[in-house]
Design a protein around this motif. Structure first.
Motif, PDB file in Angstrom:
ATOM      1  N   VAL A 659       0.808  -1.222   0.000  1.00  0.00           N
ATOM      2  CA  VAL A 659       0.000   0.000   0.000  1.00  0.00           C
ATOM      3  C   VAL A 659       0.842   1.274   0.000  1.00  0.00           C
ATOM      4  N   VAL A 660       0.462   2.177  -0.893  1.00  0.00           N
ATOM      5  CA  VAL A 660       0.931   3.559  -0.900  1.00  0.00           C
ATOM      6  C   VAL A 660      -0.327   4.423  -0.867  1.00  0.00           C
ATOM      7  N   PRO A 661      -0.601   5.120   0.236  1.00  0.00           N
ATOM      8  CA  PRO A 661      -1.857   5.871   0.337  1.00  0.00           C
ATOM      9  C   PRO A 661      -2.044   6.890  -0.777  1.00  0.00           C
ATOM     10  N   ASP A 662      -3.267   6.937  -1.300  1.00  0.00           N
ATOM     11  CA  ASP A 662      -3.680   7.948  -2.278  1.00  0.00           C
ATOM     12  C   ASP A 662      -2.966   7.812  -3.616  1.00  0.00           C
ATOM     13  N   VAL A 663      -2.299   6.694  -3.842  1.00  0.00           N
ATOM     14  CA  VAL A 663      -1.424   6.571  -5.007  1.00  0.00           C
ATOM     15  C   VAL A 663      -2.181   6.651  -6.325  1.00  0.00           C
ATOM     16  N   LEU A 664      -3.396   6.083  -6.392  1.00  0.00           N
ATOM     17  CA  LEU A 664      -4.097   6.018  -7.665  1.00  0.00           C
ATOM     18  C   LEU A 664      -4.607   7.374  -8.138  1.00  0.00           C
ATOM     19  N   LYS A 665      -4.474   8.370  -7.326  1.00  0.00           N
ATOM     20  CA  LYS A 665      -4.795   9.724  -7.775  1.00  0.00           C
ATOM     21  C   LYS A 665      -3.707  10.261  -8.703  1.00  0.00           C
ATOM     22  N   TYR A 666      -2.484   9.730  -8.565  1.00  0.00           N
ATOM     23  CA  TYR A 666      -1.345  10.296  -9.276  1.00  0.00           C
ATOM     24  C   TYR A 666      -0.718   9.355 -10.308  1.00  0.00           C
ATOM     25  N   TYR A 667      -0.626   8.076  -9.981  1.00  0.00           N
ATOM     26  CA  TYR A 667       0.004   7.141 -10.910  1.00  0.00           C
ATOM     27  C   TYR A 667      -0.335   5.715 -10.483  1.00  0.00           C
ATOM     28  N   ASP A 668      -0.030   4.771 -11.365  1.00  0.00           N
ATOM     29  CA  ASP A 668      -0.180   3.353 -11.064  1.00  0.00           C
ATOM     30  C   ASP A 668       1.106   2.652 -11.488  1.00  0.00           C
ATOM     31  N   LEU A 669       1.237   1.384 -11.147  1.00  0.00           N
ATOM     32  CA  LEU A 669       2.467   0.656 -11.469  1.00  0.00           C
ATOM     33  C   LEU A 669       2.757   0.605 -12.974  1.00  0.00           C
ATOM     34  N   PRO A 670       1.757   0.462 -13.849  1.00  0.00           N
ATOM     35  CA  PRO A 670       2.077   0.523 -15.284  1.00  0.00           C
ATOM     36  C   PRO A 670       2.711   1.845 -15.703  1.00  0.00           C
ATOM     37  N   ASP A 671       2.368   2.922 -14.999  1.00  0.00           N
ATOM     38  CA  ASP A 671       3.002   4.206 -15.302  1.00  0.00           C
ATOM     39  C   ASP A 671       4.491   4.162 -14.970  1.00  0.00           C
ATOM     40  N   LEU A 672       4.844   3.454 -13.908  1.00  0.00           N
ATOM     41  CA  LEU A 672       6.261   3.307 -13.559  1.00  0.00           C
ATOM     42  C   LEU A 672       6.981   2.466 -14.605  1.00  0.00           C
ATOM     43  N   VAL A 673       6.313   1.417 -15.089  1.00  0.00           N
ATOM     44  CA  VAL A 673       6.916   0.586 -16.139  1.00  0.00           C
ATOM     45  C   VAL A 673       7.213   1.432 -17.372  1.00  0.00           C
ATOM     46  N   ASN A 674       6.284   2.306 -17.716  1.00  0.00           N
ATOM     47  CA  ASN A 674       6.491   3.181 -18.881  1.00  0.00           C
ATOM     48  C   ASN A 674       7.665   4.128 -18.663  1.00  0.00           C
ATOM     49  N   LEU A 675       7.842   4.593 -17.428  1.00  0.00           N
ATOM     50  CA  LEU A 675       8.976   5.469 -17.133  1.00  0.00           C
ATOM     51  C   LEU A 675      10.303   4.723 -17.257  1.00  0.00           C
ATOM     52  N   VAL A 676      10.322   3.494 -16.786  1.00  0.00           N
ATOM     53  CA  VAL A 676      11.542   2.685 -16.864  1.00  0.00           C
ATOM     54  C   VAL A 676      11.812   2.268 -18.308  1.00  0.00           C
ATOM     55  N   GLY A 677      10.737   1.940 -19.008  1.00  0.00           N
ATOM     56  CA  GLY A 677      10.839   1.396 -20.367  1.00  0.00           C
ATOM     57  C   GLY A 677      10.292  -0.014 -20.375  1.00  0.00           C
ATOM     58  N   PRO A 678       9.170  -0.278 -21.065  1.00  0.00           N
ATOM     59  CA  PRO A 678       8.529  -1.600 -21.024  1.00  0.00           C
ATOM     60  C   PRO A 678       9.450  -2.751 -21.397  1.00  0.00           C
ATOM     61  N   LYS A 679      10.416  -2.512 -22.291  1.00  0.00           N
ATOM     62  CA  LYS A 679      11.329  -3.584 -22.691  1.00  0.00           C
ATOM     63  C   LYS A 679      12.303  -3.968 -21.577  1.00  0.00           C
ATOM     64  N   LYS A 680      12.425  -3.109 -20.595  1.00  0.00           N
ATOM     65  CA  LYS A 680      13.368  -3.376 -19.500  1.00  0.00           C
ATOM     66  C   LYS A 680      12.710  -4.090 -18.327  1.00  0.00           C
ATOM     67  N   VAL A 681      11.400  -4.342 -18.410  1.00  0.00           N
ATOM     68  CA  VAL A 681      10.665  -4.944 -17.293  1.00  0.00           C
ATOM     69  C   VAL A 681       9.978  -6.216 -17.766  1.00  0.00           C
ATOM     70  N   THR A 682      10.260  -7.327 -17.079  1.00  0.00           N
ATOM     71  CA  THR A 682       9.610  -8.598 -17.386  1.00  0.00           C
ATOM     72  C   THR A 682       8.884  -9.103 -16.144  1.00  0.00           C
ATOM     73  N   TYR A 683       7.585  -9.349 -16.281  1.00  0.00           N
ATOM     74  CA  TYR A 683       6.802  -9.937 -15.192  1.00  0.00           C
ATOM     75  C   TYR A 683       6.719 -11.442 -15.400  1.00  0.00           C
ATOM     76  N   ILE A 684       6.937 -12.203 -14.335  1.00  0.00           N
ATOM     77  CA  ILE A 684       6.847 -13.662 -14.384  1.00  0.00           C
ATOM     78  C   ILE A 684       5.862 -14.122 -13.313  1.00  0.00           C
ATOM     79  N   ASN A 685       4.822 -14.844 -13.751  1.00  0.00           N
ATOM     80  CA  ASN A 685       3.811 -15.373 -12.823  1.00  0.00           C
ATOM     81  C   ASN A 685       3.264 -14.284 -11.906  1.00  0.00           C
ATOM     82  N   SER A 686       2.950 -13.151 -12.472  1.00  0.00           N
ATOM     83  CA  SER A 686       2.439 -12.027 -11.686  1.00  0.00           C
ATOM     84  C   SER A 686       0.972 -11.773 -12.032  1.00  0.00           C
ATOM     85  N   ILE A 687       0.319 -10.928 -11.226  1.00  0.00           N
ATOM     86  CA  ILE A 687      -1.134 -10.767 -11.340  1.00  0.00           C
ATOM     87  C   ILE A 687      -1.512  -9.295 -11.463  1.00  0.00           C
TER      88      ILE A 687
END
Length: 687
Positions: A659-687
């Motif tokens: 939990v990060v309080p109030d986080v969805l008002k500003y960003y979500d985890l996919p937004d962080l992936v976009n900042l890092v670069g989608p090709k640099k992030v691999t999810y394995i068995n994640s939900i």
């Protein structure tokens, strides 16, 4: 109706599916990584030379204590004059409103009286109202015989499943009604007739109704609210209904609550100026004492960042001052009586500074938790003193109570099965999450890149710059002849020490890359795989296996984290939110510590870095990659891909660790992936 109920069952089915996937994945890991927990055990990989399991808890408690000292120093200064005391009170009110977040708009109550029971000297009305559209609240209204108008009192129930029908609560209401008060006894969320996480027939999906207070609170937090705020709004609308009655004198309104209901009364008296007299039973003590003794309680009994905003339990009482206040306590309550007395001593000083020392009192009795007969008598006596100018001690006679079913307000006994259009807390959280998608998009569009990064740092309480460097402490080596792992504790002033196992190729061999592991199960779960470690050695990779705070040999003992919270580290997660430092942000700091160590290490600093992280360790690795381009790739195992998952699946395990309080008002985890670069992030068995 069918789609809504299907949604609830989907949560249940998905939970089982997730468990199955985790089991399958665990089997795959065993096959790939070899024989876990071999004969020589994990002891070789545990080397912190103190009782390390409580390290994070002690670190957090030091900050709780520091924040509380600062708060008490401010209060001490405010006591110098009435003007300073008023300024202190008003400042705390602003901070409290900030923590509450946006409350729903007032909408029609659509009150239903589903039955009336005439008793000797009073009647009981069965009431259902909507605190927001299609969110039904059940309550019993106790009305004295006679013309009135009478003082109106709200009573907030503790964490009994029977809620308003609980024996001691019925007796409390009867005693008030027979002594000239109209009392509305409200079923809280997840109790009485208001279970939230249910099957189609209204049966609970959780063991223990109040468990859902905590499970729902995690989702509420990420959309910027809390279960405490939901309860507050139910009660605000309850007061609105009570005030509309011709038999109620709206100049004489009061509240009383017990245990979890006392939490509600504490938050309510701090928020609503219409309350003239207040009392709470079996709750108020110093927060620090709660964490030292019984640990953080249900999710409805705290709001994130109270410590950060320097708000102690006493401050909520101060927000009510200088109006009459009665504290009720048991000497042998599991809530620290010593802490209760300390709060009361401060309250006496506050009321004295306001010039009305007679308006605050503590009544205590040699019993335990709850509103037993002596406390009920003291409560009614207190309210009669201020509303009737009668200080005569009230004595309770033989009060006849009713079976729970006779007090039932709904046809089926549950709002979820009685009202096809019922909107429960989970559904409202989902609605808020969906609404915030547009808010996030607008925020991103209207915010510069640097300001966007600043908001991400602020949300997880991650400082922009480090004040102190990393100092490695060598603790020896371990290996089987084919490889050598160096035992190293990474130390940074102001942060918990971080134990690591480090595999380095011989100094004359060129390193291909550096691989960093942050396994949720701890570094030993990877170090135990001889075949994997040998493979890294053969590939000339440097490997760092690290225990983030609260993981591996730093993991908090199970006995301090009740199973009802569905979180193996609920104690540390809740305290972290109290002080304003979510675990995600603290663990991002741990990733930064490892990266700073790599930056200063002559063998490692010029090579690419791949990070593997699993479970609750994965989001911190993602956050770290946002701020450190040196991280070339992330492999994230068994984790969440969006904070929305917490909202939509309240039965998930370990939600507060994410939990990060109030986080969805500003960003979500996919937004962080976009900042890092989608090709640099691999999810394995994640939900």
């Amino acid at each position: 109706m069918n789609s809504e109920r299907k949604g609830r069952n989907t949560v249940w089915d998905f939970n089982h599916t997730t468990k199955f996937l985790i089991k399958v994945t665990a089997l795959i890991w065993l096959l790939v990584f070899g024989n876990y927990f071999r004969a020589n055990g994990q002891s070789d990989f545990y080397f912190v030379p103190w009782h390390s399991h409580t390290t994070l808890y002690k670190y957090l408690m030091q900050q709780v204590s520091s924040q509380d000292r600062q708060r008490l120093d401010s209060l001490s200064q405010a006591l110098d004059s009435r003007q300073q005391m008023l300024a202190y009170r008003n400042k705390r009110r602003k901070r409290y409103n900030k923590l509450l977040g946006p409350l729903p708009k007032k909408t029609p109550l659509h009150v239903q009286i589903t039955g009336t029971i005439q008793r000797n000297g009073y009647k009981i009305k069965k009431v259902v109202y909507q605190s927001f559209p299609h969110h039904h609240v059940t309550a019993n209204l106790y009305v004295p015989d006679g013309k009135g108008p009478f003082p109106g009192i709200l009573f907030f129930c503790g964490h009994e499943m029977t809620a308003k029908a609980t024996k001691s609560y019925q007796k409390t209401a009867i005693l008030f009604a027979t002594h000239g008060f109209v009392m509305l006894v409200i079923d809280p969320i997840s109790q009485g007739e208001r279970l939230q996480l249910t099957h189609d027939q209204g049966k609970p999906l959780t063991r223990g109704a109040t468990t859902s207070h905590t499970l729902l609170d995690a989702g509420a937090n990420v959309v910027g609210t809390s279960v405490a705020a939901y309860e507050l709004w139910d009660n605000e609308q309850g007061l609105h209904y009570l005030s509309s009655l011709s038999k109620v004198d709206t100049t004489r309104l009061g509240i009383l609550g017990n245990s979890g209901g006392a939490t509600q009364s504490t938050y309510f008296m701090a928020h609503n100026r219409k309350i003239k007299v207040a009392s709470e039973c079996s709750f108020i003590t110093r927060r620090e004492r709660v964490y030292e003794t019984i640990g953080p309680q249900d999710g409805c009994q705290w709001i994130p960042y109270e410590g950060k905003e320097r708000l102690g339990e006493g401050d909520f009482l101060i927000m009510h001052a200088p109006k009459p206040l009665l504290m009720l306590a048991g000497r042998y309550d599991f809530f620290s009586f010593m802490g209760t007395r300390k709060v009361y001593r401060n309250m006496k000083k506050v009321y004295k500074r306001f010039g009305v020392p007679q308006k605050v009192r503590m009544f205590h009795y040699s019993n335990g938790h709850g509103i037993q007969k002596p406390k009920r008598e003291a409560a009614v006596t207190w309210f009669r003193r201020w509303f009737y100018e009668d200080s005569t001690h009230v004595k309770e006679g033989n009060l006849k109570i009713l079976p729970e079913k006779k007090l039932q307000c709904t046809k089926t006994g549950q709002v979820n099965s009685s009202y096809p259009d019922e909107v429960d807390v989970q559904q409202h959280n989902e609605y808020m999450a969906d609404t915030l998608k547009k808010t996030r998009q607008e925020f991103r569009h209207n915010t510069s890149h640097s300001a966007y990064l600043s908001e991400i740092r602020r949300s997880i309480s991650l400082p922009k710059h480090q004040m102190h460097g990393v100092k490695p402490e060598q603790m020896g080596t371990v290996g089987d002849g084919n490889y050598t792992l160096h035992k190293v504790i990474l130390r940074r002033k102001g942060q918990p020490p971080m134990p690591c196992l480090i595999l380095l190729p011989p100094s004359n061999e060129k390193i291909q890359k550096t691989v960093v592991w942050f396994p949720e199960q701890g570094k030993a779960s990877i170090a135990d795989s001889t075949s994997l470690i040998n493979k890294y050695g053969q590939d000339h990779d440097a490997v760092i296996l690290a225990d983030m705070r609260g993981m591996g040999e730093m993991k908090d003992p199970a006995q301090f984290n009740g199973s009802k919270y569905h979180n193996h580290e609920y104690r540390n997660a809740a305290i972290s939110l109290h002080i304003g430092r979510p675990l995600v942000g603290q663990r991002t700091q741990d990733v930064r510590t490892v990266m700073d160590y790599i930056k200063k290490n002559e063998q490692l600093k010029n090579h690419s870095v791949t990070i593997n992280a699993s479970g609750t360790a994965a989001p911190p690795a993602l956050y770290a990659a946002v701020f450190n381009p040196k991280i070339e790739h992330l492999n994230l195992y068994h984790t969440i891909k969006s904070y929305g998952y917490i909202v939509r699946h309240p039965l998930m395990k370990d939600a507060f660790s994410y939990v990060v309080p109030d986080v969805l008002k500003y960003y979500d985890l996919p937004d962080l992936v976009n900042l890092v670069g989608p090709k640099k992030v691999t999810y394995i068995n994640s939900i």
